[in-house]
Design a protein around this motif. Structure first.
Motif, PDB file in Angstrom:
ATOM      1  N   HIS A 150      -4.841  -1.797 -13.056  1.00  0.00           N
ATOM      2  CA  HIS A 150      -4.233  -2.193 -11.802  1.00  0.00           C
ATOM      3  C   HIS A 150      -3.604  -3.585 -11.829  1.00  0.00           C
ATOM      4  O   HIS A 150      -2.470  -3.778 -11.413  1.00  0.00           O
ATOM      5  CB  HIS A 150      -5.288  -2.100 -10.689  1.00  0.00           C
ATOM      6  CG  HIS A 150      -4.768  -2.418  -9.341  1.00  0.00           C
ATOM      7  ND1 HIS A 150      -5.539  -2.997  -8.369  1.00  0.00           N
ATOM      8  CD2 HIS A 150      -3.561  -2.249  -8.793  1.00  0.00           C
ATOM      9  CE1 HIS A 150      -4.828  -3.164  -7.276  1.00  0.00           C
ATOM     10  NE2 HIS A 150      -3.622  -2.723  -7.501  1.00  0.00           N
ATOM     11  N   ASP A 176      -1.781   0.204  -5.628  1.00  0.00           N
ATOM     12  CA  ASP A 176      -1.650  -0.794  -4.565  1.00  0.00           C
ATOM     13  C   ASP A 176      -1.608  -0.110  -3.201  1.00  0.00           C
ATOM     14  O   ASP A 176      -2.338  -0.476  -2.277  1.00  0.00           O
ATOM     15  CB  ASP A 176      -0.368  -1.624  -4.733  1.00  0.00           C
ATOM     16  CG  ASP A 176      -0.496  -2.733  -5.753  1.00  0.00           C
ATOM     17  OD1 ASP A 176      -1.626  -3.171  -6.051  1.00  0.00           O
ATOM     18  OD2 ASP A 176       0.563  -3.169  -6.271  1.00  0.00           O
ATOM     19  N   ALA A 177      -0.731   0.882  -3.077  1.00  0.00           N
ATOM     20  CA  ALA A 177      -0.574   1.596  -1.811  1.00  0.00           C
ATOM     21  C   ALA A 177      -1.848   2.349  -1.435  1.00  0.00           C
ATOM     22  O   ALA A 177      -2.250   2.379  -0.262  1.00  0.00           O
ATOM     23  CB  ALA A 177       0.609   2.561  -1.900  1.00  0.00           C
ATOM     24  N   LEU A 179      -4.987   1.600  -2.224  1.00  0.00           N
ATOM     25  CA  LEU A 179      -6.003   0.656  -1.758  1.00  0.00           C
ATOM     26  C   LEU A 179      -5.667   0.092  -0.374  1.00  0.00           C
ATOM     27  O   LEU A 179      -6.576  -0.196   0.412  1.00  0.00           O
ATOM     28  CB  LEU A 179      -6.193  -0.468  -2.774  1.00  0.00           C
ATOM     29  CG  LEU A 179      -6.801  -0.039  -4.112  1.00  0.00           C
ATOM     30  CD1 LEU A 179      -6.783  -1.197  -5.108  1.00  0.00           C
ATOM     31  CD2 LEU A 179      -8.207   0.510  -3.942  1.00  0.00           C
ATOM     32  N   LYS A 180      -4.392  -0.043  -0.056  1.00  0.00           N
ATOM     33  CA  LYS A 180      -3.994  -0.545   1.267  1.00  0.00           C
ATOM     34  C   LYS A 180      -4.364   0.422   2.386  1.00  0.00           C
ATOM     35  O   LYS A 180      -4.395   0.052   3.549  1.00  0.00           O
ATOM     36  CB  LYS A 180      -2.490  -0.841   1.299  1.00  0.00           C
ATOM     37  CG  LYS A 180      -2.153  -2.122   0.577  1.00  0.00           C
ATOM     38  CD  LYS A 180      -0.667  -2.408   0.589  1.00  0.00           C
ATOM     39  CE  LYS A 180      -0.382  -3.660  -0.217  1.00  0.00           C
ATOM     40  NZ  LYS A 180       1.046  -3.851  -0.468  1.00  0.00           N
ATOM     41  N   LYS A 181      -4.664   1.664   2.028  1.00  0.00           N
ATOM     42  CA  LYS A 181      -5.064   2.661   3.034  1.00  0.00           C
ATOM     43  C   LYS A 181      -6.558   2.589   3.338  1.00  0.00           C
ATOM     44  O   LYS A 181      -7.092   3.452   4.022  1.00  0.00           O
ATOM     45  CB  LYS A 181      -4.686   4.058   2.561  1.00  0.00           C
ATOM     46  CG  LYS A 181      -3.194   4.265   2.531  1.00  0.00           C
ATOM     47  CD  LYS A 181      -2.826   5.648   2.074  1.00  0.00           C
ATOM     48  CE  LYS A 181      -1.296   5.768   2.105  1.00  0.00           C
ATOM     49  NZ  LYS A 181      -0.851   7.037   1.558  1.00  0.00           N
ATOM     50  N   GLY A 182      -7.225   1.564   2.807  1.00  0.00           N
ATOM     51  CA  GLY A 182      -8.627   1.371   3.134  1.00  0.00           C
ATOM     52  C   GLY A 182      -9.608   1.789   2.056  1.00  0.00           C
ATOM     53  O   GLY A 182     -10.817   1.669   2.234  1.00  0.00           O
TER      54      GLY A 182
END
Length: 192
Positions: A150, A176-177, A179-182
């Motif tokens: 990552h 990245d995307a 992980l940004k979803k929680g």
């Protein structure tokens, strides 16, 4: 419940190199294994009673495959994510427990020269949809080998490896995307 994950890179070879001693040392309730490369699991030694295998070998012999060695009996077991193109490789097995799902996954590798990058990115999207569907019902623990480094800290010579499988901008953008979803990378959370 103690959970552990391990890419064994061939379970038969791992057994010859002390696999069962590692299992004893881990003392995990649920141990997810990736890249088992075997049609069926080996019998656990008698002193490891209480463990049971859950297996998804896929269609191609000696390739990919996932398994879970668990003392905690699941309510249900699901093999695959509902997409034949990915499920035939035996890359995902899900154990459902009362309060959460444990998903053990072996993500595809894009390959040297990136011939399977499109396949890997499609798998990333498909498993993400699968995981989100599970998460709408109850908690989810994803364990496994995501075949991606990552951050630069996760790979040797990051500048030279920008176009290498597992470190392409596309693969890193997906995680990245994701992980940004929680979703939480527990390793990075514990070892920043």
């Amino acid at each position: 419940m103690k959970l552990a994950s391990w890419n064994v890179n061939g379970l038969r070879a791992a057994v010859k190199k002390g696999f069962w001693d590692v299992v004893r040392g881990l003392d995990a309730d649920v141990l997810g294994l990736q890249e088992v490369r075997a049609e069926a699991p080996p019998e656990p030694p008698e002193d490891l009673e209480g463990y049971r295998w859950y297996w998804n070998a896929g269609e191609r012999k000696g390739y990919a495959g996932v398994g879970v060695l668990a003392r905690a009996e699941p309510l249900a077991v699901t093999r695959g994510i509902g997409h034949d193109a990915f499920d035939e490789e035996g890359r995902v097995i899900t154990l459902e427990y009362e309060r959460y799902y444990v998903v053990n996954a072996y993500f595809p590798n894009a390959g040297r020269g990136l011939p399977r990058l499109g396949y890997k990115l499609a798998f990333d999207q498909a498993i993400e949809a699968y995981l989100e569907g599970l998460r709408a019902k109850k908690g989810v623990v994803l364990m496994g080998d995501l075949n991606v480094a990552h951050r630069e800290i996760d790979i040797a010579r990051p500048k030279q490896n920008q176009k290498s499988a597992g470190f392409t901008p596309e693969e890193r953008a997906w995680i990245d995307a994701f992980l940004k979803k929680g979703w939480v990378d527990t390793f990075r959370h514990l070892h920043p």
